[in-house]
Structures are given as structure tokens and as C-alpha cells.
Design a protein around this motif. Structure first.
Motif, PDB file in Angstrom:
ATOM      1  N   ALA A 178     -31.007   1.937   1.940  1.00 34.50           N
ATOM      2  CA  ALA A 178     -30.329   0.715   1.495  1.00 34.50           C
ATOM      3  C   ALA A 178     -31.340  -0.417   1.300  1.00 34.50           C
ATOM      4  O   ALA A 178     -31.263  -1.173   0.319  1.00 34.50           O
ATOM      5  N   ALA A 179     -32.279  -0.535   2.224  1.00 34.11           N
ATOM      6  CA  ALA A 179     -33.288  -1.592   2.112  1.00 34.11           C
ATOM      7  C   ALA A 179     -34.186  -1.370   0.899  1.00 34.11           C
ATOM      8  O   ALA A 179     -34.535  -2.322   0.184  1.00 34.11           O
ATOM      9  N   GLN A 182     -32.371  -2.307  -2.198  1.00 27.91           N
ATOM     10  CA  GLN A 182     -32.345  -3.753  -2.367  1.00 27.91           C
ATOM     11  C   GLN A 182     -33.660  -4.248  -2.967  1.00 27.91           C
ATOM     12  O   GLN A 182     -33.666  -5.074  -3.890  1.00 27.91           O
ATOM     13  N   ASP A 183     -34.767  -3.724  -2.493  1.00 25.71           N
ATOM     14  CA  ASP A 183     -36.073  -4.103  -3.039  1.00 25.71           C
ATOM     15  C   ASP A 183     -36.203  -3.674  -4.500  1.00 25.71           C
ATOM     16  O   ASP A 183     -36.760  -4.412  -5.323  1.00 25.71           O
ATOM     17  N   ALA A 185     -33.791  -3.299  -6.677  1.00 27.50           N
ATOM     18  CA  ALA A 185     -32.963  -4.190  -7.497  1.00 27.50           C
ATOM     19  C   ALA A 185     -33.704  -5.488  -7.788  1.00 27.50           C
ATOM     20  O   ALA A 185     -33.739  -5.964  -8.936  1.00 27.50           O
ATOM     21  N   ARG A 186     -34.325  -6.072  -6.769  1.00 28.20           N
ATOM     22  CA  ARG A 186     -35.055  -7.322  -6.974  1.00 28.20           C
ATOM     23  C   ARG A 186     -36.222  -7.133  -7.948  1.00 28.20           C
ATOM     24  O   ARG A 186     -36.502  -7.999  -8.780  1.00 28.20           O
ATOM     25  N   THR A 193     -27.039  -8.071  -6.919  1.00 20.79           N
ATOM     26  CA  THR A 193     -26.684  -6.873  -6.163  1.00 20.79           C
ATOM     27  C   THR A 193     -27.033  -7.014  -4.693  1.00 20.79           C
ATOM     28  O   THR A 193     -28.161  -7.398  -4.340  1.00 20.79           O
ATOM     29  N   HIS A 194     -26.057  -6.680  -3.842  1.00 22.42           N
ATOM     30  CA  HIS A 194     -26.283  -6.614  -2.399  1.00 22.42           C
ATOM     31  C   HIS A 194     -25.848  -5.232  -1.932  1.00 22.42           C
ATOM     32  O   HIS A 194     -24.686  -4.855  -2.092  1.00 22.42           O
ATOM     33  N   VAL A 195     -26.795  -4.469  -1.390  1.00 20.89           N
ATOM     34  CA  VAL A 195     -26.549  -3.079  -1.014  1.00 20.89           C
ATOM     35  C   VAL A 195     -26.208  -2.987   0.465  1.00 20.89           C
ATOM     36  O   VAL A 195     -26.959  -3.462   1.313  1.00 20.89           O
ATOM     37  N   GLN A 206     -20.756  -5.846  -0.157  1.00 22.91           N
ATOM     38  CA  GLN A 206     -21.440  -5.038  -1.166  1.00 22.91           C
ATOM     39  C   GLN A 206     -20.942  -5.403  -2.565  1.00 22.91           C
ATOM     40  O   GLN A 206     -19.765  -5.225  -2.879  1.00 22.91           O
ATOM     41  N   SER A 208     -22.257  -6.061  -6.992  1.00 26.52           N
ATOM     42  CA  SER A 208     -23.223  -6.002  -8.080  1.00 26.52           C
ATOM     43  C   SER A 208     -22.613  -6.790  -9.234  1.00 26.52           C
ATOM     44  O   SER A 208     -21.687  -7.579  -9.032  1.00 26.52           O
ATOM     45  N   ASP A 212     -26.475  -6.543 -13.729  1.00 20.79           N
ATOM     46  CA  ASP A 212     -27.332  -5.687 -12.904  1.00 20.79           C
ATOM     47  C   ASP A 212     -27.111  -4.211 -13.199  1.00 20.79           C
ATOM     48  O   ASP A 212     -28.071  -3.430 -13.274  1.00 20.79           O
TER      49      ASP A 212
END
Length: 391
Positions: A178-179, A182-183, A185-186, A193-195, A206, A208, A212
Motif C-alpha cells: 500500500a505504501a 502511494q509512492d 501514484a505520487r 489517490t489515497h491507498v 480510500q 481516487s 488519476d
């Protein structure tokens, strides 16, 4: 006396040249190119800033005879050119909404590159213990040995959350995946987006967006493995003693449930949860031109509406090619990297083309006047300085 005359003459020359240029510029513009030569092409319209896609409602910049975009019931949607990243039209593009299984596109972008398809793995009980209740499953079983490629087909075709859980464990663990998502996506400029749950299962916080998800879909098409999996309509999945057939749940690809397959469809991923509604990221190719669309949570009745609204959007996009100016770019929020030089700021591209097709732009006229005036003034000052020096 000669020096004084030179100073006044220089200033008069400056005035005459400026006046003459102002008179001649419209005439030159009206004259157009020399006879027999084609008119220069109109400069492309400047790309608008990212803020345009943050506005509410439908955003489109049509030419005079461009077809109108379809009226859709989806809460958010976007259509873009997959090659250039130019967004042709969008509606509430950055509205944060639950993505359901379309978030698996980001999961694949993150994990596919680190797991060889031929790697074999025997599934353990703990790898399946946390699969969410009511999840879509492909049928992964404890104690069975699978190739990573089999598990990816389970993800893309059957949207199997069981396969996602196993692949996430192989990729470093659920929370670590998940982390990393997130990286990722950035790094792609997907800032909405928040995973929380890598499989797209509903989880508090959660979200998007159509922007995105289109970014993820476009990036996925550049990965040969991703592109192959998302375009696969049918495959065999290993079971006890023998394999069994699985079919892609994207009805625009397979034509199931009465949905007519879309010509040239490439994939990409559909999703559904009770919280997110129906979601879809899709791409299609026609005459060498590829479009990517994202459609989130249609409000019209029927679980198949998301496919028909995506169809209407693709039809419009192919018909409107060359007839609309972009309203933004899928690269517009992507941070520059060492591998790719930073794009010029939007302001550097200049204003949109005007209706004046002359070769003289306002900036060129101003620059010419400034240079001419500066030269004349310098000549005058030099003459004046010479007079003072001679007394």
C-alpha cells in the motif's frame, strides 16, 4: 552645428521608423504569404494550466464544428489521448471517489515489475486469511502452487482479491505494498489517490479520481505485461487436478450480458462495490490512434450503464479528434525526473492563437519596436556625447 543636427535627425528618424513600422505591420499581415506559397499553419493552442481540470462541471474546448460531448450520468469522467496525454474533455476530473477494483491498475503498476511471471509459489493459509468478505475471487487455494503469471490473470480477468493478497505478500507485504502504491501514484502526478487496501476493497479514506485512474491506465499500456493481461478476454486458471476457464469481467471486451463489444478495445479494468458503484478504465485504438477513458459511478439505472457511457465517450473522442483543444494533460501534475527534462511552464507557451493569421505576433512587433527605438536612442546619445566632448 553639425552635431546638433545629427542628434535631432536621429530622434526624427526614430519617430519616422516607428510610425512607418506601425503603418506597415497591418499591411504586411493583410498581404499574407507570397503568391503561390501556402499560408503558415496556425500555432497550436496553448495548453491550459492544471487548474482548469479542477473546475466543477464539464470542461471542453471545442472548435466551431466539433461534436458535443455526450451527456453522461457518471459522477466523474475523463477522456484523453493515450499517446500525448492531452485531455480532450472531462467532468469533475479531480473529484475524489471510491475506485473499487480499478485501483488494481495502480497495484499492477507497482508490483508487476518486481515479480517474474515464471516464479512459482505455494500459497499459505495466512496469505488468504484477510481477504475481505464478499470480495471477488478467482479461486486461489491454500497449498496449491501457482505461477505468478497465473495469479496476474486472476487479477486482471476475474478481479480476484485472493490473487492480489498473495501477490502483495510476495511483493513485500500488505502494508508495504500500500505504501509503495502511494509512492507510485505520487510519482505519476496522481495526487487524488489515497491507498488503504491494495485490492480496491472499500476502506475508510480510500479514494481516487477519474484523472488519476486515467493516468494509471495510460501508464499501464506502456508496460507490455500489463497491456497483455488487461487485453486478455479468456484464460485457463489452475485448479485441483485440472485447470478451469476464467473470463474477463470487462463486458466491453467480451460482449457478455448483452453488451456489444467495442471495436478496437484494449482493456483495461472495471470494478464495482456497493460504495463505489460501477467504475471503469478502458482504452481503444482506431486508425493508429489510442484513447483512454475513465468513468466513475454512473447514476443512471442498470449495472451495465458504465459500459455504455464509456462507449459513448470513446465514440465522441474519435469523432472529435482534431476538433477540440486540450483542456489539460495527464502529465500536468507529474513531477519532473532526471530521466525526462522538465516541461516548459504553461505560461512559456504563450497565449492561445488569435484570429489573426499574420506572420507578425504581438510579441514580435513589440520586440521589433523596442530594438529599433533602442538603436535610434543609442545613436542620438552617441552624437550628443560627441558634441559635449568637442565643446
Amino acid at each position: 552645428m553639425v552635431t546638433g543636427f545629427s542628434y535631432r535627425a536621429a530622434m526624427s528618424a526614430c519617430s519616422l521608423c516607428v510610425a512607418g513600422l506601425l503603418v506597415l505591420t497591418p499591411a504586411a499581415a493583410a498581404a499574407g504569404p507570397p503568391a503561390g506559397e501556402p499560408a503558415p499553419p496556425r500555432p497550436p493552442a496553448a495548453m491550459p494550466g492544471p487548474s482548469l481540470l479542477y473546475r466543477s462541471g464539464t470542461q471542453v474546448r471545442p472548435h466551431r464544428d466539433a461534436p458535443e460531448p455526450p451527456g453522461l450520468s457518471a459522477l466523474s469522467w475523463l477522456i484523453a489521448d493515450a499517446s500525448s496525454g492531452e485531455v480532450l474533455a472531462a467532468h469533475d476530473a479531480h473529484r475524489e471517489l471510491p475506485p473499487a477494483s480499478t485501483l488494481k491498475t495502480l497495484f499492477a503498476l507497482t508490483v508487476l515489475p518486481v515479480l517474474p511471471g515464471g516464479l512459482r509459489h505455494t500459497v499459505r493459509y495466512d496469505e488468504l486469511a484477510d481477504v475481505g468478505e464478499g470480495s471477488s475471487l478467482v479461486g486461489v487455494e491454500e497449498g496449491h502452487t501457482y505461477r505468478v503469471a497465473d495469479l496476474w490473470r486472476g487479477v486482471f480477468l476475474s478481479s480476484g482479491n485472493d490473487a492480489v493478497h498473495v501477490l502483495a505478500r510476495l511483493g513485500g507485504g500488505w502494508a508495504a505494498t500500500a505504501a509503495r502504491m502511494q509512492d507510485k501514484a505520487r510519482s505519476l502526478g496522481a495526487l487524488d489517490t489515497h491507498v488503504v487496501s491494495p485490492d480496491g476493497y472499500d476502506a475508510p479514506g480510500q479514494v481516487s479520481s477519474a484523472f488519476d485512474l486515467a493516468v494509471f491506465g495510460r501508464a499501464g499500456l506502456r508496460n507490455p505485461d500489463f497491456a497483455r493481461y488487461c487485453a486478455t478476454a479468456e484464460a485457463d486458471f489452475p485448479g485441483d487436478g485440472s485447470s478451469y476457464p476464467i473470463e474477463n469481467t470487462n463486458r466491453l471486451l467480451t460482449g457478455e450480458d448483452g453488451v456489444t463489444p467495442y471495436p478496437g478495445l484494449i482493456g483495461i479494468k472495471n470494478g464495482y462495490t456497493s460504495n463505489a458503484g460501477n467504475t471503469l478504465v478502458a482504452a481503444a485504438r482506431r486508425d493508429g490512434h489510442t484513447l483512454v477513458v475513465s468513468v466513475l459511478n454512473p447514476q443512471a439505472d442498470g449495472g451495465l450503464t458504465v459500459y455504455e457511457e464509456a462507449r459513448a465517450l470513446l465514440d465522441w473522442g474519435f469523432a472529435a479528434a482534431g476538433e477540440v483543444d486540450p483542456v489539460g494533460s495527464l502529465d500536468g501534475l507529474r513531477p519532473p525526473s532526471r530521466a525526462e527534462p522538465p516541461a516548459l511552464p504553461v505560461a512559456a507557451a504563450g497565449p492561445p492563437a488569435s484570429d489573426d493569421d499574420s506572420g507578425w505576433s504581438p510579441a514580435a512587433v513589440v520586440a521589433g519596436l523596442s530594438g529599433l527605438g533602442a538603436g535610434a536612442v543609442a545613436l542620438a546619445l552617441r552624437a550628443k556625447g560627441g558634441r559635449a566632448a568637442r565643446g
